[in-house]
Design a protein around this motif. Sequence first.
Motif, PDB file in Angstrom:
ATOM      1  N   UNK A  80     -55.602  31.242  76.113  1.00 15.01           N
ATOM      2  CA  UNK A  80     -56.114  30.644  77.552  1.00 15.01           C
ATOM      3  C   UNK A  80     -54.906  30.460  78.129  1.00 15.01           C
ATOM      4  N   UNK A  81     -54.506  31.144  79.342  1.00 15.24           N
ATOM      5  CA  UNK A  81     -53.482  31.189  79.969  1.00 15.24           C
ATOM      6  C   UNK A  81     -53.585  30.729  81.486  1.00 15.24           C
ATOM      7  N   UNK A  82     -52.465  31.302  82.326  1.00 13.90           N
ATOM      8  CA  UNK A  82     -52.382  30.675  83.591  1.00 13.90           C
ATOM      9  C   UNK A  82     -53.395  31.371  84.572  1.00 13.90           C
ATOM     10  N   UNK A  83     -54.068  30.769  85.439  1.00 10.73           N
ATOM     11  CA  UNK A  83     -54.926  31.444  86.373  1.00 10.73           C
ATOM     12  C   UNK A  83     -54.345  32.146  87.644  1.00 10.73           C
ATOM     13  N   UNK A  84     -52.808  32.014  87.855  1.00  7.55           N
ATOM     14  CA  UNK A  84     -52.256  32.638  88.814  1.00  7.55           C
ATOM     15  C   UNK A  84     -51.682  34.036  88.425  1.00  7.55           C
ATOM     16  N   UNK A  85     -51.844  34.473  87.315  1.00 10.18           N
ATOM     17  CA  UNK A  85     -51.391  35.695  86.769  1.00 10.18           C
ATOM     18  C   UNK A  85     -49.809  35.711  86.415  1.00 10.18           C
ATOM     19  N   UNK A  86     -49.143  34.476  86.446  1.00 15.43           N
ATOM     20  CA  UNK A  86     -48.135  34.415  85.853  1.00 15.43           C
ATOM     21  C   UNK A  86     -47.940  34.502  84.329  1.00 15.43           C
ATOM     22  N   UNK A  87     -46.781  35.158  83.716  1.00 21.05           N
ATOM     23  CA  UNK A  87     -46.729  35.195  82.421  1.00 21.05           C
ATOM     24  C   UNK A  87     -45.777  33.833  81.844  1.00 21.05           C
ATOM     25  N   UNK A  88     -46.436  32.562  81.843  1.00 21.52           N
ATOM     26  CA  UNK A  88     -45.861  31.454  81.453  1.00 21.52           C
ATOM     27  C   UNK A  88     -46.731  30.559  80.750  1.00 21.52           C
ATOM     28  N   UNK A  89     -46.256  29.454  79.900  1.00 19.52           N
ATOM     29  CA  UNK A  89     -47.039  28.841  79.271  1.00 19.52           C
ATOM     30  C   UNK A  89     -47.919  29.610  78.335  1.00 19.52           C
ATOM     31  N   UNK A  90     -49.236  29.103  78.335  1.00 19.28           N
ATOM     32  CA  UNK A  90     -50.272  29.804  77.479  1.00 19.28           C
ATOM     33  C   UNK A  90     -50.481  29.037  76.012  1.00 19.28           C
ATOM     34  N   UNK A  91     -51.442  28.848  75.610  1.00 19.00           N
ATOM     35  CA  UNK A  91     -52.081  28.310  74.367  1.00 19.00           C
ATOM     36  C   UNK A  91     -53.364  29.065  73.806  1.00 19.00           C
ATOM     37  N   UNK A  92     -53.419  28.981  72.492  1.00 18.74           N
ATOM     38  CA  UNK A  92     -54.460  29.768  72.023  1.00 18.74           C
ATOM     39  C   UNK A  92     -54.801  29.448  70.354  1.00 18.74           C
ATOM     40  N   UNK A  93     -55.262  30.236  69.611  1.00 16.59           N
ATOM     41  CA  UNK A  93     -55.650  30.103  68.286  1.00 16.59           C
ATOM     42  C   UNK A  93     -55.791  31.646  67.660  1.00 16.59           C
ATOM     43  N   UNK A  94     -54.789  31.712  66.503  1.00 18.71           N
ATOM     44  CA  UNK A  94     -55.061  33.220  65.770  1.00 18.71           C
ATOM     45  C   UNK A  94     -55.902  32.592  64.505  1.00 18.71           C
ATOM     46  N   UNK A  95     -57.150  33.354  64.654  1.00 20.87           N
ATOM     47  CA  UNK A  95     -58.246  33.145  63.558  1.00 20.87           C
ATOM     48  C   UNK A  95     -58.370  34.228  62.666  1.00 20.87           C
ATOM     49  N   UNK A  96     -58.012  33.714  61.084  1.00 23.24           N
ATOM     50  CA  UNK A  96     -58.418  34.997  60.183  1.00 23.24           C
ATOM     51  C   UNK A  96     -59.996  35.347  60.251  1.00 23.24           C
ATOM     52  N   UNK A  97     -60.152  36.530  60.038  1.00 26.56           N
ATOM     53  CA  UNK A  97     -61.551  36.980  59.801  1.00 26.56           C
ATOM     54  C   UNK A  97     -62.363  36.375  59.119  1.00 26.56           C
ATOM     55  N   UNK A  98     -61.934  35.648  57.828  1.00 25.60           N
ATOM     56  CA  UNK A  98     -62.697  35.139  56.998  1.00 25.60           C
ATOM     57  C   UNK A  98     -63.234  33.828  57.612  1.00 25.60           C
ATOM     58  N   UNK A  99     -62.599  33.317  58.508  1.00 21.56           N
ATOM     59  CA  UNK A  99     -62.979  32.065  59.081  1.00 21.56           C
ATOM     60  C   UNK A  99     -63.757  32.380  60.301  1.00 21.56           C
ATOM     61  N   UNK A 100     -63.949  33.415  60.910  1.00 22.70           N
ATOM     62  CA  UNK A 100     -64.551  33.596  62.021  1.00 22.70           C
ATOM     63  C   UNK A 100     -66.093  33.476  62.144  1.00 22.70           C
ATOM     64  N   UNK A 101     -66.659  33.741  61.162  1.00 21.54           N
ATOM     65  CA  UNK A 101     -68.068  33.123  61.039  1.00 21.54           C
ATOM     66  C   UNK A 101     -68.401  31.938  61.228  1.00 21.54           C
ATOM     67  N   UNK A 102     -67.322  30.862  60.984  1.00 23.27           N
ATOM     68  CA  UNK A 102     -67.434  29.271  61.341  1.00 23.27           C
ATOM     69  C   UNK A 102     -67.401  28.825  62.421  1.00 23.27           C
ATOM     70  N   UNK A 103     -66.650  29.948  63.313  1.00 15.64           N
ATOM     71  CA  UNK A 103     -66.051  29.385  64.786  1.00 15.64           C
ATOM     72  C   UNK A 103     -67.456  29.163  65.619  1.00 15.64           C
ATOM     73  N   UNK A 104     -67.625  28.175  66.058  1.00 13.06           N
ATOM     74  CA  UNK A 104     -68.916  27.840  67.019  1.00 13.06           C
ATOM     75  C   UNK A 104     -68.539  28.324  68.695  1.00 13.06           C
ATOM     76  N   UNK A 105     -67.268  27.813  68.841  1.00 11.57           N
ATOM     77  CA  UNK A 105     -67.107  27.743  70.317  1.00 11.57           C
ATOM     78  C   UNK A 105     -65.609  27.750  70.555  1.00 11.57           C
ATOM     79  N   UNK A 106     -65.091  28.676  71.410  1.00 10.87           N
ATOM     80  CA  UNK A 106     -63.777  28.334  71.858  1.00 10.87           C
ATOM     81  C   UNK A 106     -63.654  28.074  73.550  1.00 10.87           C
TER      82      UNK A 106
END
Length: 211
Positions: A80-106
Amino acid sequence: MKPIQFMPRTHILDTTRKRTGQLEYRIGTWNIRSLYKPGALKSISDAVKKYKNVQIVALQEVRWPGEGDMRTNGMTLFYSGSSNGKYENGVGFLVNDQLLPSIKKFTPVNDRICHIRIAGKQYDIILICVYSPTETGEEDLKDMFYDELERVYNGLSGHCLKIILGDFNSQVGRETIYRPTIGSESIHDLSNGNGTRLVEFAIANGPHSEQ
């Protein structure tokens, strides 16, 4: 590319006991400084893989604009990054494929807040990843960040386990008045401005440490 010098902080979330057949998650959080350089994502995923039991890592300072997901190296990056096209800030999650089936929503919120919902047998887990403005940042910007964080936190289901993690750019001290909320184990004697904001958010929204 220079070798990775910082590694993710990890924590075991024992959501259940083995006798009930539920799972144990190991969760990490890492300010990676930037993914906006060649080979950065592979280097980060390789570093995370060294922690063999880490299923998900919250990332800060991703510095990718927009929002989305990308598969890489046996993992999926949700960002999840900026809406103005700038390469700044930004957050997220790196999820192992083994856990992926348990992810309901990002859910991307903005370039400082996002959250992800993980299915559980008794209750779901919602991880909220944050990247706060720095101590020297503008006060209005800090106010906006905490107002939005409170709106997001209170808007999520109360029937889920909600965990906030990330980089608050704060220094939390050992002030006696705050001990019912933060305990007495901080490495700092006094809280800075960001630390005070963080403690006040915790007091207002219920989390506290057991003494």
